[in-house]
Design a protein around this motif. Sequence first.
Motif, short mmCIF file in Angstrom:
data_model
loop_
_atom_site.label_atom_id
_atom_site.label_comp_id
_atom_site.label_asym_id
_atom_site.label_seq_id
_atom_site.Cartn_x
_atom_site.Cartn_y
_atom_site.Cartn_z
N GLY A 1 9.56 -44.29 24.78
CA GLY A 1 8.97 -45.11 23.73
C GLY A 1 7.66 -45.80 24.11
O GLY A 1 7.10 -46.55 23.33
N GLU A 2 7.16 -45.54 25.32
CA GLU A 2 5.92 -46.17 25.78
C GLU A 2 4.84 -45.11 25.93
O GLU A 2 5.06 -44.07 26.55
CB GLU A 2 6.17 -46.86 27.12
CG GLU A 2 5.00 -47.68 27.60
CD GLU A 2 5.34 -48.43 28.88
OE1 GLU A 2 4.43 -48.58 29.71
OE2 GLU A 2 6.50 -48.86 29.05
N THR A 3 3.67 -45.35 25.37
CA THR A 3 2.58 -44.40 25.46
C THR A 3 2.02 -44.39 26.88
O THR A 3 1.65 -45.42 27.42
CB THR A 3 1.46 -44.74 24.46
OG1 THR A 3 2.01 -44.72 23.14
CG2 THR A 3 0.32 -43.75 24.54
N ARG A 4 1.97 -43.19 27.49
CA ARG A 4 1.49 -43.02 28.87
C ARG A 4 0.16 -42.29 28.93
O ARG A 4 -0.46 -42.21 29.97
CB ARG A 4 2.50 -42.22 29.70
CG ARG A 4 3.84 -42.85 29.77
CD ARG A 4 3.80 -44.10 30.60
NE ARG A 4 5.16 -44.58 30.77
CZ ARG A 4 5.49 -45.57 31.55
NH1 ARG A 4 4.57 -46.19 32.23
NH2 ARG A 4 6.72 -45.95 31.63
N GLY A 5 -0.27 -41.72 27.81
CA GLY A 5 -1.53 -40.98 27.79
C GLY A 5 -1.69 -40.29 26.46
O GLY A 5 -0.96 -40.55 25.51
N VAL A 6 -2.67 -39.39 26.40
CA VAL A 6 -2.95 -38.65 25.18
C VAL A 6 -3.19 -37.19 25.54
O VAL A 6 -3.91 -36.89 26.49
CB VAL A 6 -4.19 -39.22 24.46
CG1 VAL A 6 -4.56 -38.38 23.25
CG2 VAL A 6 -3.96 -40.66 24.04
N LEU A 7 -2.58 -36.30 24.79
CA LEU A 7 -2.85 -34.88 24.92
C LEU A 7 -3.89 -34.54 23.88
O LEU A 7 -3.69 -34.76 22.68
CB LEU A 7 -1.57 -34.08 24.70
CG LEU A 7 -1.67 -32.56 24.84
CD1 LEU A 7 -2.16 -32.19 26.24
CD2 LEU A 7 -0.33 -31.93 24.57
N ASN A 8 -5.05 -34.06 24.34
CA ASN A 8 -6.18 -33.84 23.45
C ASN A 8 -6.66 -32.40 23.57
O ASN A 8 -6.88 -31.90 24.66
CB ASN A 8 -7.31 -34.80 23.85
CG ASN A 8 -8.48 -34.72 22.91
OD1 ASN A 8 -8.37 -35.12 21.77
ND2 ASN A 8 -9.59 -34.18 23.39
N VAL A 9 -6.79 -31.73 22.44
CA VAL A 9 -7.35 -30.38 22.41
C VAL A 9 -8.48 -30.38 21.40
O VAL A 9 -8.47 -31.14 20.42
CB VAL A 9 -6.30 -29.31 22.05
CG1 VAL A 9 -5.29 -29.16 23.16
CG2 VAL A 9 -5.61 -29.63 20.74
N ASP A 10 -9.48 -29.53 21.65
CA ASP A 10 -10.59 -29.45 20.71
C ASP A 10 -11.01 -28.01 20.51
O ASP A 10 -10.59 -27.12 21.23
CB ASP A 10 -11.76 -30.33 21.15
CG ASP A 10 -12.27 -30.01 22.53
OD1 ASP A 10 -12.39 -28.81 22.87
OD2 ASP A 10 -12.55 -30.95 23.28
N SER A 11 -11.83 -27.81 19.51
CA SER A 11 -12.29 -26.47 19.16
C SER A 11 -13.71 -26.55 18.63
O SER A 11 -14.12 -27.57 18.07
CB SER A 11 -11.37 -25.86 18.09
OG SER A 11 -11.89 -24.62 17.65
N ASP A 12 -14.44 -25.44 18.79
CA ASP A 12 -15.79 -25.39 18.22
C ASP A 12 -15.76 -24.90 16.77
O ASP A 12 -16.80 -24.77 16.14
CB ASP A 12 -16.70 -24.50 19.08
CG ASP A 12 -16.15 -23.10 19.28
OD1 ASP A 12 -15.06 -22.79 18.75
OD2 ASP A 12 -16.82 -22.31 19.96
#
Length: 105
Positions: free
Chosen positions: A18-29
């Motif tokens: 229940g505690e945020t430890r980070g962020v998974l981030n993906v991107d695209s062109d």
Amino acid sequence: MARRGVRSELAVPLEVNGETRGVLNVDSDRADAFTAEDQELLQNWPSSGQGHPNTWLYEQLRLKAHLFESLASVSRTINSTLNLDEALQVITREACLLMRHACVR
């Protein structure tokens, strides 16, 4: 955005107990590259930390153990020698090892 040309981005929080430890981030062109299904997939991805909360805890304990080992090594050297150069060499070596370890993670 971290890089040029990003036209779509999807970010989901990595939560452990229940505690945020980070962020998974993906991107695209490509514009509109991600769907609701993509978001659901990332949110439910086991390696995101949600399925394996002990993985994060294990890494934290391993890092702390390494820090204590370095502190013990420095303490032993300081207590066993009156040679300032030797003590400073051990302190410098351990600091370098800790910095290398921190940078690898």
